[in-house]
Enzyme design. Structure first.
Site, short mmCIF file in Angstrom:
data_model
loop_
_atom_site.label_atom_id
_atom_site.label_comp_id
_atom_site.label_asym_id
_atom_site.label_seq_id
_atom_site.Cartn_x
_atom_site.Cartn_y
_atom_site.Cartn_z
CB CYS A 1 30.23 -5.69 -76.91
SG CYS A 1 31.16 -5.02 -75.76
CB CYS B 1 23.13 -1.50 -83.63
SG CYS B 1 22.89 -2.80 -82.66
#
Lengths: 149, 383
Positions: free
Chosen positions: A37, A106
């Site tokens: 990812c 994130c």
């Protein structure tokens, strides 16, 4: 200079990240994300009197993943474990002056890695059972959605 | 200090093209469709530009050139225009797996309206699998679309061979030459190309113009409707400044292609040679059959957006990346996946496209900056 919509704070932490590195024999260790990812984050902690005494990270990922790692380790350092468990993805993003929408995942990683390290410590001292320490990881295999919610 | 290495995303307009075309904004303005002197003068400007663009690709004549507003629009006109007009002959569409999204997306749209679409694979260097193409081409294939040179990995396709295969059974070959035009010699007659897309800005012309070459006899239908401009294929009052600028840029590109190509090739090869000395660095795309201004890489264990940001903020060096993290979708570039890279490998991509303002003197500074950037990011990577 092009900064792809990152705040000044994000760029500061990206350019000069705090707490980069490894702690040998840490009291707690958390790893979240997946290279497939595009981001993998690990956090090492040492604990003294129920507080995070030292904290380090290593991150493979984009600018915001690195900035988030730096910020979340700053925010956790010196806090009690219960306080650190309460640091949320939103807190981290907010402290960084916001993240572009497609980068919000994130900040999840940062908080998740921190929580995973704390839970790892709690398992070691017998406070919780191993099965309670499962990290909230990203989708692991190719083809599945990476990072988006 | 700043070193710009992202000419594929934007080129500075050549000052000579600005000088040439500037007067068509406020002084020698005019509507080319008007019959008075001002209009006729404007028409002459457009026709001169047409002639210049035709010459760059050795087209049969200026009437083969249709001006559009961008390369994206030219790609859409080529694809929708031929599919709609030739649907009676068949409903199959073919394209390489590494086409630009402005080719892939109109094709995918047509898929929803009853066309079938097959993507022809490429090998690890990005070259089209000609055997697979042969297997796919049939009389049902109305359009095959193949990029001349890749903006992401630099690979240049054997267009003449591809055209022979396409014409052995199928109808039209569309070539997206956005990245290649003005960089390498293109001859649409030699290569038997039916439709070819050109971008103005990639030739150092102004943004806001593109061109589609349409071989005489190719049947095409407009995709937007209005006045009869551009043979009715692209209605709308002409962007005189951008078209004049594109024409002049095409003339200059043709004139300077050989010298500029070999100058950039020299710099490219030095950059590739030096950067590949970095541990766990790899070239993406073909080592020889590549655009002269194109150097693209991937680095293991680090991520492309971090590379881009570090090079920019610490060293003033501007590059691009096919990493997922720099895209809106968080998907890695389909081009990097098509050449067989794993997701984690595609995340570490870095693309340098060189141009007129670069020189060999910059190579040592670029190489040093890339080395330091890779070192810095690997030092904080857990991989």
């Amino acid at each position: 200079m092009a900064q792809i919509g990152y705040s000044k704070k994000v760029m500061e932490h990206f350019m000069n990240p705090h707490n980069v590195g490894v702690i040998e024999n840490p009291d707690g260790y958390g790893q979240v994300g997946n290279p497939v990812c595009g981001d993998l984050m690990e956090i090492f902690i040492t604990v003294k009197d129920d507080r995070i005494d030292d904290i380090k990270f290593r991150t493979f990922g984009c600018g915001s993943a690195i900035a988030v790692s730096s910020m979340v380790t700053d925010m956790a350092k010196g806090r009690t474990l219960d306080e650190a468990m309460k640091i949320s993805r939103n807190d981290v993003a907010e402290e960084l002056g916001g993240l572009p929408p497609q980068k919000l995942h994130c900040s999840n990683l940062g908080a998740d890695a921190l929580h995973a390290a704390i839970k790892d410590y709690w398992v070691k001292i017998g406070k919780i059972k191993p099965e309670e320490a499962k990290p909230e990881e990203e989708a692991a295999s190719e083809g599945e959605a990476c990072g988006t919610e | 200090m700043s070193i710009y290495l992202d000419y594929q995303s934007a080129c500075p307009v050549d000052p000579r093209a600005v000088e040439f075309a500037g007067r068509y904004l406020a002084e020698d303005f005019g509507n080319p469709s008007a019959l008075h002197a001002t209009g006729l003068a404007a028409k002459a400007v457009v026709e001169e530009a047409r002639e210049k663009v035709a010459r760059l690709i050795n087209a049969e004549g200026p009437s083969t050139i249709i001006f559009t507003g961008s390369a994206t629009e030219a790609n859409n006109l080529a694809i929708h225009g031929t599919a709609a007009r030739n649907a009676g002959a068949g409903k199959q569409l073919l394209a390489s797996a590494i086409e630009h999204i402005s080719v892939l997306n109109p094709l995918k749209y047509l898929q929803k309206t009853g066309f079938s679409l097959s993507l022809v694979p490429v090998d690890a260097s990005g070259l089209l699998d000609l055997e697979a193409l042969k297997g796919q081409v049939s009389p049902e294939t109305v359009l095959t679309s193949v990029q001349y040179g890749s903006s992401e990995i630099g690979t240049v396709q054997p267009i003449k061979e591809i055209a022979e295969i396409v014409h052995s059974g199928a109808r039209y070959l569309h070539v997206d030459a956005t990245a290649a035009a003005g960089k390498i010699p293109i001859d649409v007659q030699r290569d038997s190309i039916d439709l070819l897309t050109i971008s103005s800005n990639d030739l150092y012309g102004p943004q806001g113009a593109g061109a589609l070459y349409v071989r005489p006899g190719v049947r095409l239908q407009p995709v937007s409707f209005g006045g009869g401009q551009e043979r009715g294929l692209r209605p709308g009052t002409e962007n005189l400044f951008a078209i004049a600028g594109l024409g002049e840029a095409a003339r200059l590109a043709g004139q300077e292609l050989e010298a500029e190509g070999s100058r950039l090739k020299g710099m490219r090869d030095r950059l590739i040679g030096e950067i590949l000395k970095i541990e766990q660095s790899h070239l993406t795309g073909h080592p020889q059959r590549r655009l002269p201004h194109h150097a693209s890489f991937r680095f293991s264990r680090i991520e492309g957006e971090s590379i881009l940001l570090t090079l920019d903020a610490m060293f003033g060096i501007q590059v691009s990346t096919g990493s997922a993290c720099s895209s809106r979708t968080l998907e890695p570039s389909h081009v990097l996946l098509a050449i067989g890279l794993k997701h984690e490998e595609a995340h570490g991509s870095m693309v340098m496209t060189l141009g007129k303002r670069n020189s060999q003197d910059e190579v040592p500074a670029i190489v040093e900056a890339v080395e330091k950037t890779v070192q810095r990011l690997r030092a904080m990577s857990p991989l």
